[in-house]
Design an enzyme around this catalytic site. Structure first.
Site, PDB file in Angstrom:
ATOM      1  CB  THR A   1      88.737  15.945  79.817  1.00 49.30           C
ATOM      2  OG1 THR A   1      87.897  15.476  78.774  1.00 49.30           O
ATOM      3  CG2 THR A   1      90.044  16.447  79.233  1.00 49.30           C
TER       4      THR A   1
ATOM      5  CB  THR B   1      88.456  20.287  80.771  1.00 51.98           C
ATOM      6  OG1 THR B   1      87.363  19.364  80.676  1.00 51.98           O
ATOM      7  CG2 THR B   1      88.295  21.145  82.014  1.00 51.98           C
ATOM      8  N   GLY B   2      86.349  21.079  78.412  1.00 54.36           N
ATOM      9  CA  GLY B   2      85.036  21.615  78.076  1.00 54.36           C
ATOM     10  C   GLY B   2      84.647  21.161  76.678  1.00 54.36           C
TER      11      GLY B   2
ATOM     12  N   GLY C   1      88.596  16.410  69.179  1.00 55.02           N
ATOM     13  CA  GLY C   1      88.293  17.547  70.047  1.00 55.02           C
ATOM     14  C   GLY C   1      89.504  18.466  70.181  1.00 55.02           C
ATOM     15  CG  ASP C   2      89.569  20.989  73.633  1.00 52.76           C
ATOM     16  OD1 ASP C   2      88.857  19.953  73.694  1.00 52.76           O
ATOM     17  OD2 ASP C   2      89.906  21.633  74.646  1.00 52.76           O
TER      18      ASP C   2
ATOM     19  N   GLY D   1      84.905  20.765  73.252  1.00 51.36           N
ATOM     20  CA  GLY D   1      86.158  20.982  72.544  1.00 51.36           C
ATOM     21  C   GLY D   1      86.081  21.885  71.332  1.00 51.36           C
TER      22      GLY D   1
ATOM     23  NE  ARG E   1      84.492  16.092  69.370  1.00 49.51           N
ATOM     24  CZ  ARG E   1      84.894  16.383  70.602  1.00 49.51           C
ATOM     25  NH1 ARG E   1      85.533  15.484  71.314  1.00 49.51           N
ATOM     26  NH2 ARG E   1      84.640  17.559  71.131  1.00 49.51           N
TER      27      ARG E   1
HETATM   28  N1  ASP Z   1      87.550  18.869  75.619  1.00 50.54           N
HETATM   29  C1  ASP Z   1      87.165  17.490  75.514  1.00 50.54           C
HETATM   30  C2  ASP Z   1      86.734  17.210  74.099  1.00 50.54           C
HETATM   31  O1  ASP Z   1      86.046  18.021  73.524  1.00 50.54           O
HETATM   32  C3  ASP Z   1      86.072  17.082  76.435  1.00 50.54           C
HETATM   33  C4  ASP Z   1      86.175  17.572  77.860  1.00 50.54           C
HETATM   34  O2  ASP Z   1      87.075  18.327  78.210  1.00 50.54           O
HETATM   35  O3  ASP Z   1      85.298  17.196  78.671  1.00 50.54           O
HETATM   36  O4  ASP Z   1      87.023  16.153  73.587  1.00 50.54           O
END
Ligand code: ASP
Length: 320
Positions: free
Chosen positions: A181, A231-232, A211-212, A234, A209
């Site tokens: 990301t 990032t992470g 994400g954040d 979500g 779906r």
């Molecule tokens: N935050 C992103 C999501 O959940 C994924 C990521 O940051 O790796 O879609």
């Protein structure tokens, strides 16, 4: 003072094993982004909002990051992308969800921001809006790379949970993982900040779906004091309103490092691991993460630092 900080995703649980064969290309991309956009920002030819848009566009162009071409594949093996952007000085924001037919989701989010209302558009309507506003149209299949197809095959063979091949080093080594990301935060010569984030999400994510990344206040936030891109995993960043939480903690008097730690501590118990990048209007910058690695870089007063694992990369020893 001008600052540009970028990330190319966080991930991995295991111990740091050093750079992979694909990492020099990622480092080169980050270096190019920091140098070219950092100089433009410093010259005053672009403001923070345009700087984060252009920085993310350049990373969306790099197939090794999980945004634009090279995004990870969902449960059906197709690419669906999310992006959002926010301007600190006036709180303007734009976001697209599950787009499939455009090269640059972040430019689409920027167009929505500039139009002023609404803030979010989803799926086909977002693609159509973007294309009508001049964002380059591409075939959905153009966004799919061999690397991501292989990663998705492994994800299916392993019957793994969504995102497993993105973050779990026991399933794949990190060359084949979906972390990646991308995001950017910037401080311009007027003292204004902006933030932008773009992603393909997580490998094998269920249809629909979200994400954040496209959620203002979760994956992206900017106000008159600070800009944040996360990032992470979500879902944890959504449940904690992570980016906005960081800004609130900072405004209430925590230092930037304390506010970042507070957010990473909040996502961890609910299955969220990842990282954040943040820049303040006072000229502070932070890029902390709790995963094995986070692709990251900072341009500050003409100086560039780039890191992937625990320590910064020695740029002199790279060919970039
Ligand atoms: N935050 C992103 C999501 O959940 C994924 C990521 O940051 O790796 O879609």
């Amino acid at each position: 003072m001008t600052i540009l900080a970028i990330h190319g995703g966080a991930g991995g649980d295991g111990s740091w094993r050093g750079l992979t064969s694909l990492d020099p290309a990622r480092i080169q991309c980050m270096h190019h982004v920091l140098q070219s956009i950092g100089e433009a920002l410093d010259s005053g030819s672009i403001d923070a909002l345009e700087a984060v848009t252009m920085a993310v566009e350049l990373m969306e162009n790099e197939p090794l990051f999980n945004a634009g071409i090279g995004s990870v594949l969902d449960e059906d093996g197709t690419v669906t992308m999310d992006a959002s952007i926010m301007n600190g000085s006036d709180g303007a924001a734009g976001s697209v969800v599950n787009v499939r037919r455009i090269r640059h989701p972040i430019r689409a989010a920027n167009c929505i921001l500039k139009q002023g209302w609404p803030v979010m558009l989803n799926s086909e309507a977002a693609d159509v809006f973007a294309i009508n506003n001049g964002v380059e149209e591409v075939k959905p299949s153009w966004l799919v790379t061999d690397l991501r197809r292989k990663q998705w095959d492994r994800w299916r063979e392993n019957n793994a949970r969504p995102g497993a091949t993105d973050e779990d080093d026991s399933v794949l080594d990190h060359d084949l993982e979906g972390m990646g990301t991308v995001g950017a935060v910037a401080l311009d010569r007027n003292g204004d900040v902006a933030a932008a984030t773009s992603t393909g999400g997580m490998t094998g994510k269920p249809k629909g779906r979200i994400g954040d990344t496209p959620i203002i206040g979760a994956g992206t936030w900017a106000d008159q004091h600070i800009a944040v891109s996360c990032t992470g995993v979500g879902e944890a960043f959504i449940r904690t309103c992570a980016a906005h939480r960081l800004a609130s903690k900072f405004e209430s008097g925590l230092t930037l490092d304390e506010a970042c730690s507070d957010v990473l501590d909040a996502v961890e118990p609910i299955g969220g691991r990842g990282g954040v990048i943040a820049v303040t209007t006072k000229g502070e910058v932070a890029t902390p993460f709790q995963t094995m690695l986070m692709y990251r870089g900072v341009w500050k007063n003409g100086e560039i630092t780039i890191g992937i694992g625990p320590n910064d990369v020695e740029l002199d020893s790279m060919d970039s």
